[in-house]
Scaffold this active site. Structure first.
Site, PDB file in Angstrom:
ATOM      1  N   ARG B  21       0.827  -1.210   0.000  1.00 32.54           N
ATOM      2  CA  ARG B  21       0.000   0.000   0.000  1.00 32.54           C
ATOM      3  C   ARG B  21       0.865   1.265   0.000  1.00 32.54           C
ATOM      4  NH1 ARG B  21      -3.622  -3.128   3.014  1.00 32.54           N
ATOM      5  NH2 ARG B  21      -2.599  -2.576   4.976  1.00 32.54           N
ATOM      6  N   CYS B  42      -4.248 -18.316  16.739  1.00 32.66           N
ATOM      7  CA  CYS B  42      -5.021 -18.223  17.981  1.00 32.66           C
ATOM      8  C   CYS B  42      -6.295 -19.044  17.916  1.00 32.66           C
ATOM      9  CB  CYS B  42      -5.357 -16.774  18.274  1.00 32.66           C
ATOM     10  SG  CYS B  42      -3.886 -15.747  18.280  1.00 32.66           S
ATOM     11  N   TYR B 410     -23.474   4.165  30.986  1.00 31.85           N
ATOM     12  CA  TYR B 410     -24.394   3.484  31.898  1.00 31.85           C
ATOM     13  C   TYR B 410     -25.812   3.461  31.339  1.00 31.85           C
ATOM     14  CZ  TYR B 410     -27.937   3.089  35.493  1.00 31.85           C
ATOM     15  OH  TYR B 410     -29.061   2.734  36.176  1.00 31.85           O
ATOM     16  N   TRP B 418     -22.352   2.750  38.865  1.00 30.94           N
ATOM     17  CA  TRP B 418     -20.916   2.756  39.210  1.00 30.94           C
ATOM     18  C   TRP B 418     -20.307   1.496  38.629  1.00 30.94           C
ATOM     19  CZ3 TRP B 418     -18.588   6.931  40.932  1.00 30.94           C
ATOM     20  CH2 TRP B 418     -19.289   7.862  41.699  1.00 30.94           C
TER      21      TRP B 418
END
Lengths: 432, 432
Positions: B21, B42, B410, B418
């Site tokens: 590239r 993997c 959240y 939390w």
């Protein structure tokens, strides 16, 4: 030393609890006008949906818990009607006056009900536990078939899904041309199409000025939910001489102190600072309410802690998909005068043999500073984790070249070797 | 200008593709000693487990694809036996010599097979596609009942789970007193107990020096898999005068150049820099191989890109639980001479009504710099996202007080108000 806290939900109780930890000798009273404290407002849509069985399940702590475990007096059904700062006292609805040395204002926010016809039966909002109970009863008893939701913010979208779960046909009216209060045409377009697949109609640029029980702007409906326009409950503060900011919410210093010494404000009634622009914004969210409440409480107890501000992170589940945003969209950044560059990629979040699904990541950078200033993540899984990485990068002023090289976790059950964030960062680096 | 690349897996092909590239006119040849290129190492444990049906499913690209789509010559079954840098040529197994102007060494790593008896049948390792095929055939044809795995790194743990899935009783021998190459007693203890629940025995401090087909250190077994001790394939480079570092892997500059000008090294054969200590480390992982390959390729094509190093992020699934680490453990940090502070919390990742489950977050900070320098996350879900936030914070040198205030996402379907990371950061701030 007496600390009075006005408001017993997220910010108020966080403030009271933290003040207690900072100063065991403080005399602390929380005044809450409603019947319950410490309830999870963000759970209301899931109560409506039926996942949460009873509104009581959303109440985390009782006044009794606070009295017994924290030595904090919590008075429910106790509305503060005036603050007299010169006398250092608050006046309660019945005429009683309660003195204070330090005050935390955590009066929260409400949904706009100024729309004509908002008082009719069959027209609901969802600011309190009682609102939620009324709406759920209506759903179960009246078996309505068609609903209109006013507002395509996170609450409007959550409500639309909850109503759809009950089998109702749903139309959402949104005054702006975008959803989620974010100028982002691609995000809006994605969500419009996604909602359509679940037979939820999204009408944009459609301001609702009058609602009637039987129809809204020509759309027949058995039920209307007003979920637009969070307004800070700032009137009480303003009447007491507490300054409001340009957003209409209470202006606070980085120590969350108002213009009146010893009077702090936190949560949905107050402004906060946007970490990208450094400007005051009004972004009422539960996370910020908890964080600012804690700091206001600490400072009211004599500490000097600082709240740096928010990245503006927001996440919502919409019909099986997670949609999360942080920082600024490209259009918002340009409006703020920044030279914004955007890159968007769609990539699998995991290998196919671990059922990888496409995730869309949009990144926005400031060309001059070469820092990340915004991002959006959309996908069925892993959305919170990815938006949190972007929020962390924004907070840290991470440069795009370092974002590209982030050492993100990889193993086939969890991710691809090139996480969509890294692919997007490569694209972004090329565009700069 | 001719670019030769030795090695056709993650780093080598990333280098070749990126070089193309950067410079469309470059003459690029990749020499791969094995029969296939671009395979996902993997994925081997998941092929063994049966989730991946055929080893061919792990092959991402063919040599033909590279020739046709990228104009890159890929020669498989073609081992380079010598590098003569003075003549700028590589010598192939059959005696052929191929000239180069720039060279990328991406010879990878292998598992230690120096253990006595490693050549016996019934004793396996898992470095190549062929290794995996042999082991799976053995499993399906011989129906072994008891297995020993040597090594409790991520590969050993993944293999133990894969063998357990096939119904075998599994014992893992690990020479060190800890798992995952990380000095972390709490993590090790957690994993030992977790593995026990799945009837996988973990023996620590148990170095295996001799293996026999029927038993290892008195544990009878039908099958042994050696999964300990990754060794860089650095001999070819060393013989050519390329310097190795103290880890035994190839030493490279931040531009991934070796001591020989124009010769680059990337992937599992090379060292990298640890972002926390600034020291050279040997942490062979697929993510780093891809990233360093890309940069080595760009620089071989005339660019001057920099690889900053790694946070040392690692994630592994172990019997339904995600275990992820980044940066240094407290013990590792102390060994590096840092004044390390640790905080560990267990908290629900979501509200109970969204099936919240406990997540354990451990944070390590440098007391002097007040920066995050390490973290561990263990839990059934959301582990990758959380460790990535910590890796981002470490890379950015985020201070603990800013970590505590991170604007993390959240909403009840995704998180608690939390997040466990924020709770851990609060604990950490208190300990400093």
């Amino acid at each position: 030393m007496r600390l009075a806290v006005i408001g017993g939900v997220a910010a108020g109780l966080s403030a009271a609890a933290r003040a207690r930890r900072c100063d065991p000798s403080l005399d602390i009273t929380v005044f809450e006008k409603g019947p319950a404290v410490a309830w999870g407002a963000c759970g209301l849509p899931y109560y409506l949906e039926g996942r949460v069985r009873s509104v009581e399940d959303l109440v985390v702590y009782t006044p009794e818990y606070f009295r017994r475990e924290r030595n904090i007096a919590v008075r429910t059904g106790c509305a503060v009607v005036a603050i007299s700062h010169s006398r250092r006292q608050v006046e309660l609805a019945g005429g009683e006056r309660a003195p204070y040395d330090r005050l935390v204002v955590a009066t929260g926010a409400r949904l706009d009900r100024s729309i004509d016809g908002a008082g009719h039966p069959g027209i609901f909002t969802l600011s309190t536990l009682e609102d939620a109970r009324r709406l759920r009863c209506f759903l179960l008893e009246k078996k309505p078939r068609r609903a209109v939701v006013v507002g395509a913010g996170y609450l409007g979208l959550e409500l639309a899904e909850a109503l759809r779960t009950h089998g109702l046909a749903v139309t959402i009216f949104e005054a702006a041309s975008d959803v989620l209060g974010r100028r982002d045409a691609a995000l809006t377009d994605f969500l419009r199409k996604h909602l359509e697949r679940f037979r939820i109609e999204l009408r944009l640029g459609a301001r609702v000025e009058v609602v009637e029980p039987g129809s809204v702007a020509g759309v027949p409906c058995d039920l209307v939910v007003l979920a637009a326009g969070w307004r800070p409950n700032a009137e009480l503060a303003a009447e007491a001489g507490i300054q409001l900011g340009r957003t209409g919410a209470i202006r606070v210093s980085e120590h969350l102190e108002t213009n009146l010494a010893g009077v702090f404000a936190a949560g949905d009634c107050a402004e906060t600072t946007h970490l990208v622009t450094g400007r005051s914004v009004y972004l009422p969210l539960g996370t910020t309410a908890n964080k600012t409440g804690r700091i206001a409480g600490a400072n009211a107890a004599g500490r000097r802690e600082r709240f740096p501000g928010v990245a503006g992170t927001c996440i919502v589940r919409v019909c099986g998909i997670g949609v999360a945003t942080t920082g600024l969209s490209e259009a918002q950044a340009r409006k703020e005068g920044l030279d914004a560059v955007e890159a968007r990629v769609e990539a699998l979040d995991k290998p196919r043999y671990f059922h990888g699904e496409p995730v869309t990541v949009t990144l926005v950078a400031d060309r001059g500073a070469r820092c990340l200033i915004g991002g959006t993540v959309i996908g069925p899984e892993g959305v919170a984790g990815r938006i949190n990485v972007l929020a962390t990068a924004i907070t840290s002023h991470l440069r795009v070249e370092d974002l590209e090289q982030l050492d993100l976790a990889y193993a086939p059950p969890f991710a691809q070797v090139w996480d969509p964030i890294l692919i997007a960062a490569q694209q972004l680096a090329k565009s700069m």
